[in-house]
Design a protein around this motif. Structure first.
Motif, PDB file in Angstrom:
ATOM      1  N   VAL A 293     -11.326  -1.744 -10.741  1.00 42.47           N
ATOM      2  CA  VAL A 293     -10.564  -1.485 -12.070  1.00 42.47           C
ATOM      3  C   VAL A 293      -9.105  -1.335 -12.279  1.00 42.47           C
ATOM      4  CG1 VAL A 293     -13.355  -0.703 -12.763  1.00 42.47           C
ATOM      5  CG2 VAL A 293     -11.232   0.670 -11.937  1.00 42.47           C
ATOM      6  N   ALA A 294      -8.357  -1.627 -11.257  1.00 42.67           N
ATOM      7  CA  ALA A 294      -6.923  -1.697 -11.229  1.00 42.67           C
ATOM      8  C   ALA A 294      -6.618  -3.089 -10.582  1.00 42.67           C
ATOM      9  CB  ALA A 294      -6.367  -0.534 -10.664  1.00 42.67           C
ATOM     10  N   ALA A 295      -6.286  -3.968 -11.412  1.00 42.62           N
ATOM     11  CA  ALA A 295      -5.865  -5.244 -10.825  1.00 42.62           C
ATOM     12  C   ALA A 295      -4.622  -5.417  -9.804  1.00 42.62           C
ATOM     13  CB  ALA A 295      -5.549  -6.140 -11.778  1.00 42.62           C
ATOM     14  N   MET A 296      -3.619  -4.492 -10.156  1.00 41.12           N
ATOM     15  CA  MET A 296      -2.358  -4.326  -9.224  1.00 41.12           C
ATOM     16  C   MET A 296      -2.257  -2.755  -8.931  1.00 41.12           C
ATOM     17  SD  MET A 296      -0.017  -7.374 -10.475  1.00 41.12           S
ATOM     18  CE  MET A 296       0.083  -6.833 -12.142  1.00 41.12           C
ATOM     19  N   ASN A 297      -1.698  -2.629  -7.707  1.00 38.74           N
ATOM     20  CA  ASN A 297      -1.161  -1.294  -7.483  1.00 38.74           C
ATOM     21  C   ASN A 297       0.036  -1.148  -6.537  1.00 38.74           C
ATOM     22  OD1 ASN A 297      -1.585   1.590  -7.587  1.00 38.74           O
ATOM     23  ND2 ASN A 297      -2.728   1.724  -5.336  1.00 38.74           N
ATOM     24  N   ILE A 298       1.043  -0.332  -6.704  1.00 38.19           N
ATOM     25  CA  ILE A 298       2.036  -0.023  -5.841  1.00 38.19           C
ATOM     26  C   ILE A 298       1.623   1.172  -4.882  1.00 38.19           C
ATOM     27  CG2 ILE A 298       4.612   0.466  -5.960  1.00 38.19           C
ATOM     28  CD1 ILE A 298       4.201  -2.092  -7.659  1.00 38.19           C
ATOM     29  N   ASP A 299       1.614   0.400  -3.740  1.00 33.36           N
ATOM     30  CA  ASP A 299       0.886   1.513  -2.750  1.00 33.36           C
ATOM     31  C   ASP A 299       1.575   1.287  -1.419  1.00 33.36           C
ATOM     32  OD1 ASP A 299      -0.470   3.813  -1.871  1.00 33.36           O
ATOM     33  OD2 ASP A 299      -2.227   3.226  -3.306  1.00 33.36           O
ATOM     34  N   GLY A 300       1.358   1.877  -0.289  1.00 37.68           N
ATOM     35  CA  GLY A 300       1.750   1.863   0.942  1.00 37.68           C
ATOM     36  C   GLY A 300       0.807   1.328   2.056  1.00 37.68           C
ATOM     37  N   SER A 301       1.366   0.682   3.052  1.00 37.49           N
ATOM     38  CA  SER A 301       0.708   0.327   4.124  1.00 37.49           C
ATOM     39  C   SER A 301      -0.472   0.943   4.737  1.00 37.49           C
ATOM     40  CB  SER A 301       1.518  -0.486   5.299  1.00 37.49           C
ATOM     41  OG  SER A 301       2.574   0.772   5.532  1.00 37.49           O
ATOM     42  N   PHE A 302      -0.423   2.323   4.586  1.00 35.47           N
ATOM     43  CA  PHE A 302      -1.403   3.454   5.011  1.00 35.47           C
ATOM     44  C   PHE A 302      -2.562   3.245   4.331  1.00 35.47           C
ATOM     45  CE2 PHE A 302       0.962   5.425   1.751  1.00 35.47           C
ATOM     46  CZ  PHE A 302      -0.018   5.932   0.916  1.00 35.47           C
ATOM     47  N   GLN A 303      -2.762   2.527   3.436  1.00 35.77           N
ATOM     48  CA  GLN A 303      -3.810   2.421   2.730  1.00 35.77           C
ATOM     49  C   GLN A 303      -4.814   1.117   3.064  1.00 35.77           C
ATOM     50  OE1 GLN A 303      -5.067   4.366   0.459  1.00 35.77           O
ATOM     51  NE2 GLN A 303      -3.332   5.346  -0.727  1.00 35.77           N
ATOM     52  N   GLU A 364       0.194   0.435  18.511  1.00 40.94           N
ATOM     53  CA  GLU A 364      -0.613  -0.910  18.276  1.00 40.94           C
ATOM     54  C   GLU A 364      -1.997  -0.520  17.761  1.00 40.94           C
ATOM     55  OE1 GLU A 364      -0.341  -3.115  21.700  1.00 40.94           O
ATOM     56  OE2 GLU A 364       1.296  -4.233  20.754  1.00 40.94           O
ATOM     57  N   GLN A 365      -2.583   0.602  18.341  1.00 43.41           N
ATOM     58  CA  GLN A 365      -3.815   1.077  17.886  1.00 43.41           C
ATOM     59  C   GLN A 365      -3.871   1.727  16.455  1.00 43.41           C
ATOM     60  OE1 GLN A 365      -6.552   3.465  20.546  1.00 43.41           O
ATOM     61  NE2 GLN A 365      -4.965   3.211  22.245  1.00 43.41           N
ATOM     62  N   TRP A 366      -2.445   2.437  16.300  1.00 43.23           N
ATOM     63  CA  TRP A 366      -2.166   3.073  15.115  1.00 43.23           C
ATOM     64  C   TRP A 366      -2.368   2.030  13.709  1.00 43.23           C
ATOM     65  CZ3 TRP A 366      -2.373   8.166  15.353  1.00 43.23           C
ATOM     66  CH2 TRP A 366      -1.843   8.945  14.066  1.00 43.23           C
ATOM     67  N   VAL A 367      -1.825   0.707  14.097  1.00 42.93           N
ATOM     68  CA  VAL A 367      -1.847  -0.409  13.088  1.00 42.93           C
ATOM     69  C   VAL A 367      -3.123  -0.738  12.698  1.00 42.93           C
ATOM     70  CG1 VAL A 367      -1.082  -2.835  12.598  1.00 42.93           C
ATOM     71  CG2 VAL A 367       0.715  -1.019  13.860  1.00 42.93           C
ATOM     72  N   GLU A 368      -3.763  -0.910  13.856  1.00 38.63           N
ATOM     73  CA  GLU A 368      -5.199  -1.398  13.879  1.00 38.63           C
ATOM     74  C   GLU A 368      -6.202  -0.489  13.113  1.00 38.63           C
ATOM     75  OE1 GLU A 368      -6.040  -2.657  17.588  1.00 38.63           O
ATOM     76  OE2 GLU A 368      -4.426  -3.736  17.872  1.00 38.63           O
ATOM     77  N   LYS A 369      -6.286   0.734  13.206  1.00 39.12           N
ATOM     78  CA  LYS A 369      -6.923   1.581  12.897  1.00 39.12           C
ATOM     79  C   LYS A 369      -6.599   2.288  11.533  1.00 39.12           C
ATOM     80  CE  LYS A 369      -9.787   1.220  16.289  1.00 39.12           C
ATOM     81  NZ  LYS A 369      -9.865   2.063  17.479  1.00 39.12           N
ATOM     82  N   VAL A 370      -5.080   2.534  11.283  1.00 33.77           N
ATOM     83  CA  VAL A 370      -4.715   3.119  10.307  1.00 33.77           C
ATOM     84  C   VAL A 370      -4.312   2.377   8.999  1.00 33.77           C
ATOM     85  CG1 VAL A 370      -3.298   5.121   9.297  1.00 33.77           C
ATOM     86  CG2 VAL A 370      -4.592   5.446  11.560  1.00 33.77           C
ATOM     87  N   GLU A 372      -0.836   1.621   9.094  1.00 34.18           N
ATOM     88  CA  GLU A 372       0.654   2.098   8.975  1.00 34.18           C
ATOM     89  C   GLU A 372       1.371   1.324  10.245  1.00 34.18           C
ATOM     90  OE1 GLU A 372       0.637   6.647   7.581  1.00 34.18           O
ATOM     91  OE2 GLU A 372       0.768   6.195   9.725  1.00 34.18           O
ATOM     92  N   LEU A 373       2.622   1.089   9.959  1.00 26.45           N
ATOM     93  CA  LEU A 373       3.488  -0.095  10.687  1.00 26.45           C
ATOM     94  C   LEU A 373       4.043   0.721  11.904  1.00 26.45           C
ATOM     95  CD1 LEU A 373       5.318  -1.556   7.729  1.00 26.45           C
ATOM     96  CD2 LEU A 373       3.040  -2.104   8.621  1.00 26.45           C
ATOM     97  N   PRO A 374       4.125   0.187  12.942  1.00 26.11           N
ATOM     98  CA  PRO A 374       4.744   0.615  14.138  1.00 26.11           C
ATOM     99  C   PRO A 374       6.118   0.997  13.988  1.00 26.11           C
ATOM    100  CG  PRO A 374       3.809  -1.319  14.720  1.00 26.11           C
ATOM    101  CD  PRO A 374       3.797  -1.522  13.393  1.00 26.11           C
ATOM    102  N   ALA A 375       6.506   2.178  14.579  1.00 30.11           N
ATOM    103  CA  ALA A 375       7.760   2.760  14.399  1.00 30.11           C
ATOM    104  C   ALA A 375       9.134   2.229  15.175  1.00 30.11           C
ATOM    105  CB  ALA A 375       7.865   4.304  14.535  1.00 30.11           C
ATOM    106  N   LYS A 376       8.668   1.612  16.170  1.00 30.12           N
ATOM    107  CA  LYS A 376       9.371   0.979  17.046  1.00 30.12           C
ATOM    108  C   LYS A 376       9.906  -0.416  16.715  1.00 30.12           C
ATOM    109  CE  LYS A 376       8.947   3.885  21.251  1.00 30.12           C
ATOM    110  NZ  LYS A 376       8.570   3.866  22.318  1.00 30.12           N
ATOM    111  N   ARG A 377      10.924  -1.049  16.722  1.00 30.87           N
ATOM    112  CA  ARG A 377      11.344  -2.348  16.366  1.00 30.87           C
ATOM    113  C   ARG A 377      10.696  -3.540  16.838  1.00 30.87           C
ATOM    114  NH1 ARG A 377      17.630  -1.376  14.918  1.00 30.87           N
ATOM    115  NH2 ARG A 377      17.570  -0.282  16.674  1.00 30.87           N
TER     116      ARG A 377
END
Length: 455
Positions: A293-303, A364-370, A372-377
């Motif tokens: 019921v919201a077509a767009m949203n400004i939000d973070g990768s953690f979602q 890498e596990q954090w990316v897949e399960k949560v 969020e983006l890896p902190a290391k470049r």
């Protein structure tokens, strides 16, 4: 309600074998018989193994707030860590987000808190000035290493010349959009809005209201106390040609150019003038988006992890934030710190756990399960993430991402929301509400630095 995960070291067949070998060696020595050289070496090795099995055990406590995907992952990671470090027990304790800072303020000064704490980077100045934390051990996390391996914005974890926290993952803001609602409105899901003007025009076409003017579908979710205050400081202001804060972190620069007011007015007009969304629709922005019921949203990768779990059938896509005169997005992170009183074996164990949590494998596990983006470049910029349809738009914005330096994250957020409410609910002129916001925020910084300068 506090939830606790405990994993404990267990007596294993290996430790039993080592003990038995140790006894054999001891009995041989008592008998006075002369063992061959080869047997003596085996006995010494067995003795070392036995001693290792008897190495002093240590228990450390890890705190983080109750976010299901993170709690579940940390529980699994603790099991993995303890298999590699059988003499270290890690106990995880969780609190609701709105109780977290209160628990820290009550228990950490009394020495009853955690050894390692997961905290929002915006809380660091307050935690450090309150004496809750100690600098990271430079032997494991040197400045040279951090600058080489991590994205530059991790420098916001550096205070008084020392790093007090290190993240496993980071998050940026992007545009989430519902592909089905785009199609229903006659819009091409392959062409999301890329500019401020396009965002307004697209949101208007997606908005649905009933005959009483009540929202049925928000064109753009509009929740100032969620991610919109971040969107303003670290994205909209820069996109309009301005800057958030001075290089020495002492002065708020929003009002130093027309950009600050222009960005503030743009954000408010989305709801007040263009009427594409409203505060607290379906309780909050992410709930409305998950329910379609919201077509767009400004939000973070953690979602990403939460959407996958709560709305697995939702057909949505991600795009970089719409831009204006320049490109910009907000970046933030939750990081891990070691509390003030930790020392000796506990400090060694806490350091080992932090090294584990920042390893490539865990990121890498954090990316897949949560999500969020890896902190290391080198981890984040791998093709498997950079070219991913969901993660890619977040990652490609990292080079122009900004992380606001908070002196009091809660009050700064509250001041922003109050200013927005003044305009939207009490008909205060936008210029007046904005000027008051700038003054109140600057006073927070002035008070903070006045105290720091006396130390």
């Amino acid at each position: 309600m506090k939830s606790t995960y405990r994993q404990r070291y267990r007596y294993t067949p290996w430790s039993a074998a080592a003990l038995a070998l140790g006894l054999v060696v001891g009995l041989s020595a008592c008998g006075g018989s002369k063992a061959p050289a080869g047997d003596g070496q085996s006995g010494q090795a067995a003795q070392k193994t036995a001693e290792a099995g008897q190495e002093e055990k240590v228990t450390i406590e890890y705190w983080q707030y109750q976010y299901p995907a993170k709690v579940e992952l940390i529980a699994a990671l603790i099991d993995e860590f303890q298999k590699k470090h059988p003499n270290i027990t890690v106990k995880q304790t969780n609190f609701p987000y709105d109780q977290y800072n209160e628990k820290v303020a009550t228990l950490v000064p009394a020495g009853k808190g955690p050894d390692i704490i997961n905290l929002y980077y915006g809380w660091l100045p307050k935690y450090v000035s309150s004496g809750y934390l100690q600098p990271l051990p430079e032997s494991a996390f040197s400045e040279e290493q951090i600058k080489k391996e991590y994205f530059p914005f991790v420098d916001t974890a550096k205070l008084n010349g020392k790093y007090y926290a290190i993240p496993t993952a980071v998050r940026t803001l992007a545009l989430f959009y519902n592909k089905d609602l785009f199609t229903k409105a006659g819009l091409d899901p392959g062409k999301p809005p890329a500019t401020w003007t396009e965002l307004v025009d697209t949101a208007k076409k997606l908005t649905q209201q009933d005959k009483n003017g009540q929202y049925v579908v928000e064109g753009l979710a509009w929740q100032p106390n969620a991610q919109l205050h971040h969107w303003y400081r670290d994205a909209l202001v820069y996109q309009a040609g301005g800057k958030d804060i001075s290089d020495d972190r002492r002065k708020i620069l929003w009002a130093d150019s027309p950009a600050g007011l222009e960005a503030f007015k743009y954000l408010i007009d989305l709801s007040l003038v263009h009427k594409v969304g409203t505060k607290d629709f379906y309780n909050d922005d992410i709930t409305a988006f998950k329910k379609g019921v919201a077509a767009m949203n400004i939000d973070g990768s953690f979602q990403l992890g939460g959407i996958k779990k709560d709305a697995p059938d939702l057909k949505y896509a991600i795009a970089p934030l719409p831009s204006y005169k320049d490109k910009a997005t907000q970046v933030s992170f939750w990081a891990n710190s070691i509390t003030k009183g930790v020392k000796g074996k506990k400090l060694e164990a806490a350091t080992e756990f932090l090294k584990f949590l920042t390893s490539k494998e865990v990121q890498e596990q954090w990316v897949e399960k949560v999500g969020e983006l890896p902190a290391k470049r080198e981890v984040a910029l791998q093709d498997k993430y950079a070219k991913d349809e969901k993660l890619g738009p977040f990652i490609q914005q990292l080079p122009y991402a900004h992380a606001h330096f908070f002196v009091d994250e809660k009050l700064e957020r509250d001041y922003f929301v109050e200013a927005v409410d003044q305009v939207t609910l009490k008909q205060v002129p936008v210029e007046k509400a904005y000027d008051e916001l700038v003054k109140k925020t600057q006073k927070l910084f002035d008070d903070y630095w006045a105290k720091q300068d006396k130390k």
